[in-house]
Write a protein that holds these residues in place. Structure first.
Motif, mmCIF file in Angstrom:
data_model
loop_
_atom_site.group_PDB
_atom_site.id
_atom_site.type_symbol
_atom_site.label_atom_id
_atom_site.label_comp_id
_atom_site.label_asym_id
_atom_site.label_seq_id
_atom_site.Cartn_x
_atom_site.Cartn_y
_atom_site.Cartn_z
ATOM 1 N N SER A 72 38.950 89.430 -69.395
ATOM 2 C CA SER A 72 40.160 88.606 -69.381
ATOM 3 C C SER A 72 40.519 88.177 -67.967
ATOM 4 O O SER A 72 40.895 87.016 -67.737
ATOM 5 N N PHE A 73 40.408 89.102 -67.018
ATOM 6 C CA PHE A 73 40.676 88.764 -65.615
ATOM 7 C C PHE A 73 39.713 87.687 -65.132
ATOM 8 O O PHE A 73 40.106 86.725 -64.460
ATOM 9 N N LEU A 74 38.435 87.838 -65.494
ATOM 10 C CA LEU A 74 37.422 86.867 -65.090
ATOM 11 C C LEU A 74 37.735 85.490 -65.663
ATOM 12 O O LEU A 74 37.641 84.480 -64.949
ATOM 13 N N GLU A 75 38.111 85.428 -66.923
ATOM 14 C CA GLU A 75 38.312 84.127 -67.555
ATOM 15 C C GLU A 75 39.573 83.429 -67.053
ATOM 16 O O GLU A 75 39.644 82.194 -67.096
ATOM 17 N N MET A 76 40.554 84.178 -66.571
ATOM 18 C CA MET A 76 41.716 83.541 -65.959
ATOM 19 C C MET A 76 41.305 82.761 -64.712
ATOM 20 O O MET A 76 41.753 81.633 -64.478
ATOM 21 N N TRP A 77 40.429 83.339 -63.910
ATOM 22 C CA TRP A 77 39.939 82.648 -62.712
ATOM 23 C C TRP A 77 38.893 81.612 -63.069
ATOM 24 O O TRP A 77 38.780 80.566 -62.408
ATOM 25 N N TYR A 78 38.131 81.886 -64.089
ATOM 26 C CA TYR A 78 37.068 80.977 -64.551
ATOM 27 C C TYR A 78 37.644 79.607 -64.909
ATOM 28 O O TYR A 78 37.131 78.561 -64.466
ATOM 29 N N VAL A 79 38.740 79.595 -65.684
ATOM 30 C CA VAL A 79 39.349 78.313 -66.063
ATOM 31 C C VAL A 79 40.127 77.706 -64.901
ATOM 32 O O VAL A 79 40.259 76.486 -64.807
ATOM 33 N N THR A 80 40.636 78.544 -63.990
ATOM 34 C CA THR A 80 41.400 78.041 -62.850
ATOM 35 C C THR A 80 40.505 77.314 -61.850
ATOM 36 O O THR A 80 40.967 76.425 -61.130
ATOM 37 N N VAL A 81 39.247 77.664 -61.792
ATOM 38 C CA VAL A 81 38.307 76.967 -60.909
ATOM 39 C C VAL A 81 38.107 75.528 -61.361
ATOM 40 O O VAL A 81 37.921 74.625 -60.546
ATOM 41 N N ILE A 82 38.163 75.285 -62.681
ATOM 42 C CA ILE A 82 37.844 73.973 -63.248
ATOM 43 C C ILE A 82 39.091 73.152 -63.560
ATOM 44 O O ILE A 82 39.206 71.980 -63.181
ATOM 45 N N SER A 83 40.045 73.733 -64.274
ATOM 46 C CA SER A 83 41.111 72.962 -64.923
ATOM 47 C C SER A 83 42.067 72.236 -63.973
ATOM 48 O O SER A 83 42.386 71.065 -64.228
ATOM 49 N N PRO A 84 42.596 72.851 -62.907
ATOM 50 C CA PRO A 84 43.558 72.129 -62.072
ATOM 51 C C PRO A 84 43.038 70.801 -61.520
ATOM 52 O O PRO A 84 43.735 69.782 -61.587
ATOM 53 N N LYS A 85 41.828 70.781 -60.977
ATOM 54 C CA LYS A 85 41.258 69.536 -60.458
ATOM 55 C C LYS A 85 41.057 68.531 -61.575
ATOM 56 O O LYS A 85 41.320 67.330 -61.416
ATOM 57 N N MET A 86 40.592 68.987 -62.745
ATOM 58 C CA MET A 86 40.395 68.102 -63.887
ATOM 59 C C MET A 86 41.720 67.487 -64.329
ATOM 60 O O MET A 86 41.795 66.287 -64.628
ATOM 61 N N LEU A 87 42.790 68.277 -64.348
ATOM 62 C CA LEU A 87 44.099 67.778 -64.755
ATOM 63 C C LEU A 87 44.629 66.743 -63.769
ATOM 64 O O LEU A 87 45.205 65.722 -64.172
#
Length: 325
Positions: A72-87
């Protein structure tokens, strides 16, 4: 926009890339922004609640949930690497990303992907020992072993990403190249340099096979022995109980491995940008959203702990309001 360029030998090395993202109408871009924003926030909330529930409930202080909290900790950072720039790109006409920003995004993305492969394999091994050797489970899967395995997963992920980046970041990219993706991924980057990327491609393909194949073999071997052990249980109720302890993990493994195998464990000749983007959305957005739901729906202990966590938070907030009044 004026892009600065640097002279590097006989090549013109860019310091900016352009992410093409999803080429759709502006109105649909706005719709996608709200959909992916809701997905991103919900993913963060789900995984944060699971971490809090595991830390707050002593009944969940077990190896299986220790690894789940790492996931769960990994996936919080995993999506944070991608999503903000995409948004941001959904709302902006300027879809540029700096060279350093692109390489940083790629480095952490590769780190988290490789770590998740290994972490899922470790979780499969944990389920194998729990079901096939239940009496020896406390002796084999100790706290020290859990810490070592989790640390080893993170270390291998960081090491693999570092080796890949050594070969990718030193390539020369001319002018202001376009990356046909919504984030800096390996395959789109290796298709645009102004020099032969074959060495970097071979290293990337070899490491991808190693990082995927070895954990996949561990997962397959673990579940083969689990299936054999479960089928030997005489009662149907016992078989159902044994299988329910690993059904959620098996579902997560199938989702993650199938989508990422399609993207990374195939030669460049089979690569198509349109299909890659669609599949990338699955493992960068949809799978991290579904994983906590899958674990909660299939696990009574996690559901009970989440209820306690949410109710305690709610009662504390109401108590604070009452005290302030």
């Amino acid at each position: 926009m004026i892009t600065k360029v640097l002279e590097a030998g006989n090549h013109t090395a860019t310091i900016h890339f352009i992410l093409l993202g999803f080429p759709t109408r502006p109105s649909f871009q706005l719709f996608l922004f709200f959909v992916f924003l809701a997905t991103y926030l919900l993913t963060l909330l789900e995984n944060a609640l699971i971490i809090l529930a595991i830390r707050g409930d002593r009944q969940l202080h077990k190896p299986m949930y220790f690894f789940l909290s790492h996931l769960s900790f990994l996936e919080m950072w995993y999506v944070t690497v991608i999503s903000p720039k995409m948004l941001v790109d959904f709302l902006s006409h300027d879809k540029t990303i700096s060279f350093n920003g692109c390489m940083t995004q790629l480095y952490f993305f590769v780190t988290f992907v490789c770590t998740e492969y290994l972490l899922l394999a470790v979780m499969a091994f944990d389920r194998h020992v729990a079901i096939c050797k239940p009496l020896r489970y406390p002796v084999i899967v100790t706290n020290q072993l859990c810490g070592t395995l989790a640390g080893g997963c993170w270390l291998c992920g960081l090491t693999t990403a570092t080796i890949k980046m050594v070969f990718i970041a030193r390539l020369h990219y001319c002018g202001k190249p376009h990356i046909n993706h919504y984030f800096c991924d390996i395959s789109p980057l290796l298709s645009i340099p102004c020099e032969d990327p074959s060495q970097a491609e071979r290293v990337d393909f070899f490491l991808a096979l190693v990082v995927i194949a070895i954990p996949l073999c561990v997962v397959v071997a673990s579940y083969a022995t689990i299936l054999s052990a479960v089928l030997r249980i005489p009662s149907s109720q016992g078989r159902q109980k044994a299988f329910s302890t690993c059904a959620s993990h098996l579902t997560v493994v199938i989702l993650f491995y199938s989508t990422t195998l399609f993207t990374y464990a195939r030669p460049k000749l089979m690569y198509t940008y349109s299909s890659n983007k669609a599949v990338s959305v699955l493992y960068t957005v949809i799978v991290p959203l579904l994983n906590p739901i899958i674990y909660c729906l299939r696990n009574r202990e996690v559901k009970a702990a989440l209820k306690k966590t949410v109710l305690c938070k709610g009662s504390r907030s109401r108590g604070d309001v009452a005290l302030s009044n």
